[in-house]
Design an enzyme around this catalytic site. Sequence first.
Site, short mmCIF file in Angstrom:
data_model
loop_
_atom_site.label_atom_id
_atom_site.label_comp_id
_atom_site.label_asym_id
_atom_site.label_seq_id
_atom_site.Cartn_x
_atom_site.Cartn_y
_atom_site.Cartn_z
N CYS A 299 -5.89 -2.21 2.15
CA CYS A 299 -5.55 -2.52 3.68
C CYS A 299 -6.77 -2.78 4.64
O CYS A 299 -7.45 -3.88 4.89
CB CYS A 299 -4.77 -1.34 3.97
SG CYS A 299 -4.10 -1.75 5.63
N LYS B 171 -9.47 2.80 -2.36
CA LYS B 171 -9.72 2.15 -0.96
C LYS B 171 -11.17 2.65 -0.42
O LYS B 171 -11.15 3.70 -0.22
CB LYS B 171 -8.52 2.66 0.09
CG LYS B 171 -8.54 2.11 1.39
CD LYS B 171 -7.40 2.59 2.18
CE LYS B 171 -7.14 2.29 3.58
NZ LYS B 171 -5.83 2.29 4.09
N GLU C 176 0.83 -1.16 0.00
CA GLU C 176 0.09 -0.09 -0.08
C GLU C 176 0.73 1.41 0.00
O GLU C 176 1.77 1.32 0.69
CB GLU C 176 -0.89 0.00 1.16
CG GLU C 176 -1.77 1.20 1.24
CD GLU C 176 -2.73 1.12 2.40
OE1 GLU C 176 -2.19 0.60 3.71
OE2 GLU C 176 -3.69 1.80 2.63
#
Length: 393
Positions: free
Chosen positions: A233, A196, A119
């Site tokens: 994540c 994300k 990430e």
Amino acid sequence: MSGPQWGSLEQCLEQHLPPADLREVKRILYGKETRKLNLPSVALDEASAGDFELQGYAFEAAREQLRQPRTVRVGLVQNRTPLPTDAPVADQVSALHRRIEAITEVAAMCGVNIICFQEAWTMPFAFCTREKLPWTEFAESAEDGPTTRFCQKLAKKHDMVVVSPILERDFVHGDVLWNTAVVVSNSGAVLGKTRKNHIPRVGDFNESTYYMEGNLGHPVFQTQFGRIAVNICYGRHHPLNWLMYSVNGAEIIFNPSATIGTLSESLWPIEARNAAIANHCFTCAINRVGEEHFPNEFTSGDGKKAHQDFGYFYGSSYVAAPDSSRTPGLSRNRDGLLVAELDLNLCRQMNDTWNFKMTGRYEMYARELTAAVKPNYSPNIVQELLTVSPSPP
Ligand SMILES: NC(=O)NCCC(=O)O
């Protein structure tokens, strides 16, 4: 809490368990054993010269009569930031480009078809600081920024799909920032981007100071080597996030992450693995490694003293399969490349065995969730009715 001195769970088990016990422990903890890949010695030599770990494993599926095996090799990269966080921005980015270029060369020697980096791989994970400059200067265009152009070159040179998670600046929509993964086809063309969906508000993960929750839904990218998706994540704590990539047909879901031992190490081996089982797909969990120190102190809002580091990023990247097996993790303390050979036929085979897609009751959940998110929702709780007994005459 363990820092770099503790290598990995696997090293500890191998060191302390007698072989017969180790076999049983691994059977239960890791599922069906993955075959060690015979990686070329030139790749092993390069990795050792470049001071990064190189491990390779294969997952196998049953032979079918009508379909050939659909084997694909994925590469997961975990790495430290080579320069200190107070080095000039351009130098930090270029040092990371050089490091990743070297690791990708080795991935190519190992026949990797799809590679994924960690990430926000072009920068330190500076979102703990809540400072804007210089960290926002690491943001780039997903479509044609210097890192995307760099990845296009790598993709074309090595005939490899590249998944590149970056801090994106969207120049078209008011210069705003996003946490984005760019997917570059092995042809060198930018296939698309994904953002994300879930932004943490926990510990020092102050990412909401910089960017909002993604607005691109759950895209799945058709590549020459299979259908892939990227769950960035914190999205791994959200089972419905994994589910939606799977509903859209993902066979491999990458989970590029940045997370620390004090917060999540006991969750790490479970979440991506459970997602692979529940969604009949492969998942690839990637975490950065090491400690990053920042020039200025920041506090965590917990009454403790101000500090200058995020905590220990524990690496431990791994691949999980739909049959519940998984590779060992990379170490907790070294840069590394994990190569895994997947037979994508295993996805449908597990779907036919366990039938989670068929038994999923999605329509019922969709209906119930549609009602539950309404402001006037009343939870469906059944209670015993208390009857008032008549008072005696
Ligand atoms: N990068 C990121 O979202 N980290 C949050 C912490 C975690 O999910 O373990």
